[in-house]
Design a protein around this motif. Structure first.
Motif, PDB file in Angstrom:
ATOM      1  N   PRO A 121       0.876  -1.119   0.040  1.00 32.59           N
ATOM      2  CA  PRO A 121       0.122   0.039   0.167  1.00 32.59           C
ATOM      3  C   PRO A 121       0.958   1.153   0.005  1.00 32.59           C
ATOM      4  O   PRO A 121       0.482   2.177  -0.678  1.00 32.59           O
ATOM      5  N   LEU A 122       1.889   1.202   0.672  1.00 30.72           N
ATOM      6  CA  LEU A 122       2.913   2.391   0.611  1.00 30.72           C
ATOM      7  C   LEU A 122       3.458   2.814  -0.688  1.00 30.72           C
ATOM      8  O   LEU A 122       3.316   4.053  -1.166  1.00 30.72           O
ATOM      9  N   GLU A 123       3.615   1.605  -1.474  1.00 26.74           N
ATOM     10  CA  GLU A 123       4.059   1.913  -2.866  1.00 26.74           C
ATOM     11  C   GLU A 123       3.230   2.438  -3.621  1.00 26.74           C
ATOM     12  O   GLU A 123       3.186   3.345  -4.507  1.00 26.74           O
ATOM     13  N   THR A 124       1.929   1.897  -3.427  1.00 24.63           N
ATOM     14  CA  THR A 124       0.755   2.500  -4.232  1.00 24.63           C
ATOM     15  C   THR A 124       0.466   4.093  -4.047  1.00 24.63           C
ATOM     16  O   THR A 124       0.349   4.836  -4.855  1.00 24.63           O
ATOM     17  N   ARG A 125       0.475   4.339  -2.748  1.00 19.41           N
ATOM     18  CA  ARG A 125       0.558   5.680  -2.199  1.00 19.41           C
ATOM     19  C   ARG A 125       1.710   6.456  -2.937  1.00 19.41           C
ATOM     20  O   ARG A 125       1.250   7.802  -3.413  1.00 19.41           O
ATOM     21  N   LEU A 126       2.748   5.994  -3.090  1.00 20.10           N
ATOM     22  CA  LEU A 126       3.886   6.980  -3.455  1.00 20.10           C
ATOM     23  C   LEU A 126       3.913   7.074  -4.881  1.00 20.10           C
ATOM     24  O   LEU A 126       4.136   8.146  -5.468  1.00 20.10           O
ATOM     25  N   VAL A 127       3.366   6.072  -5.560  1.00 21.34           N
ATOM     26  CA  VAL A 127       3.109   6.072  -6.979  1.00 21.34           C
ATOM     27  C   VAL A 127       2.202   7.171  -7.488  1.00 21.34           C
ATOM     28  O   VAL A 127       2.229   7.897  -8.410  1.00 21.34           O
ATOM     29  N   ALA A 128       1.084   7.058  -6.579  1.00 22.85           N
ATOM     30  CA  ALA A 128      -0.067   7.992  -6.812  1.00 22.85           C
ATOM     31  C   ALA A 128       0.169   9.649  -6.756  1.00 22.85           C
ATOM     32  O   ALA A 128       0.233  10.316  -7.458  1.00 22.85           O
TER      33      ALA A 128
END
Length: 247
Positions: free
Chosen positions: A157-164
């Motif tokens: 989820p952290l990486e999803t947030r960062l990419v967004a």
């Protein structure tokens, strides 16, 4: 008569042109299930269409058991990419199967392959003029003995947030909102959001069922409603068409 036919064709053409396709790509928590009249399991995107007006067409391409890696390797993304057109939306929710470290066909390192696969979906959607929307994975029902909901998704989820954030992608934090949902129901009642049955309770299962990942119709509906509510509240201009398409 000719004028009537021409007018009908024009109305039909305009009406068709106004439709927006919303593609959903992801795993079993999102996917359509077979035999929905009898099957207690539902994906949340399976129940999304009735929450939109007719000008939004939900095409749910999420598939059980897929990670970003296997979804791409099986050419499932290619088949969607070829059909994408300007103004379409792509909802992207992966993570549950990217975590399967014992399976080389599905596992991705959250900080490398998973991240770059998300970026691929984003960039290639935009190439076609479509609008990608990133969503974190839904929370599992994983309460400890103290009644605390314990996260299970690691850094995905952290990486999803960062990419967004880095790529300025519209974003819905489903992990956060489904944590709140699970907690609001509590350790026992939250079973209703998932698949908990004793043998004989439901004709679809001939054995005991205790599944804290996948969703009942109630759970799927609640999460679809969360997604709709997040679109309604969003100030993201790229989501305007979807917002206008909500019933």
């Amino acid at each position: 008569m000719k004028k009537y036919i021409i007018l009908t064709l024009l109305i039909t053409t305009v009406s068709f042109a106004q439709k927006t396709t919303l593609y959903c790509i992801g795993d079993s928590t999102m996917a359509n299930k077979k035999d929905p009249e009898k099957n207690p399991e539902h994906g949340w995107a399976q129940v999304l269409q009735p929450l939109f007006k007719d000008n939004i067409v939900v095409v749910n391409k999420a598939v059980n058991g897929r990670s970003t890696k296997s979804f791409i390797a099986e050419k499932r993304w290619d088949s969607i990419y070829q059909k994408l057109k300007k103004g379409d939306y792509v909802f992207i929710e992966f993570g549950h199967n990217d975590e399967k470290i014992e399976d080389p066909a599905r596992y991705t390192n959250p900080h490398t392959a998973y991240r770059y696969n998300l970026i691929k979906f984003v960039k290639e959607s935009r190439e076609k003029g479509a609008i990608p929307v990133l969503l974190t994975s839904i929370s599992r029902r994983n309460f400890n003995e103290k009644g605390v909901l314990v996260p299970t998704h690691g850094d995905y989820p952290l990486e999803t947030r960062l990419v967004a954030q880095e790529h300025k992608v519209p974003f819905i934090d489903l992990e956060y909102h489904t944590e709140l949902l699970e907690q609001s129901y509590g350790p026992d009642k939250s079973k209703e959001l998932h698949l908990h049955f004793k043998a004989g309770d439901n004709p679809y299962y001939d054995k005991d069922k205790a599944d804290d990942t996948h969703l009942s119709l109630l759970g799927a509906t609640k999460i679809a409603e969360i997604v709709i509510n997040e679109i309604k509240q969003s100030e993201e201009p790229l989501l305007k068409n979807l917002k206008n398409g909500i019933k």
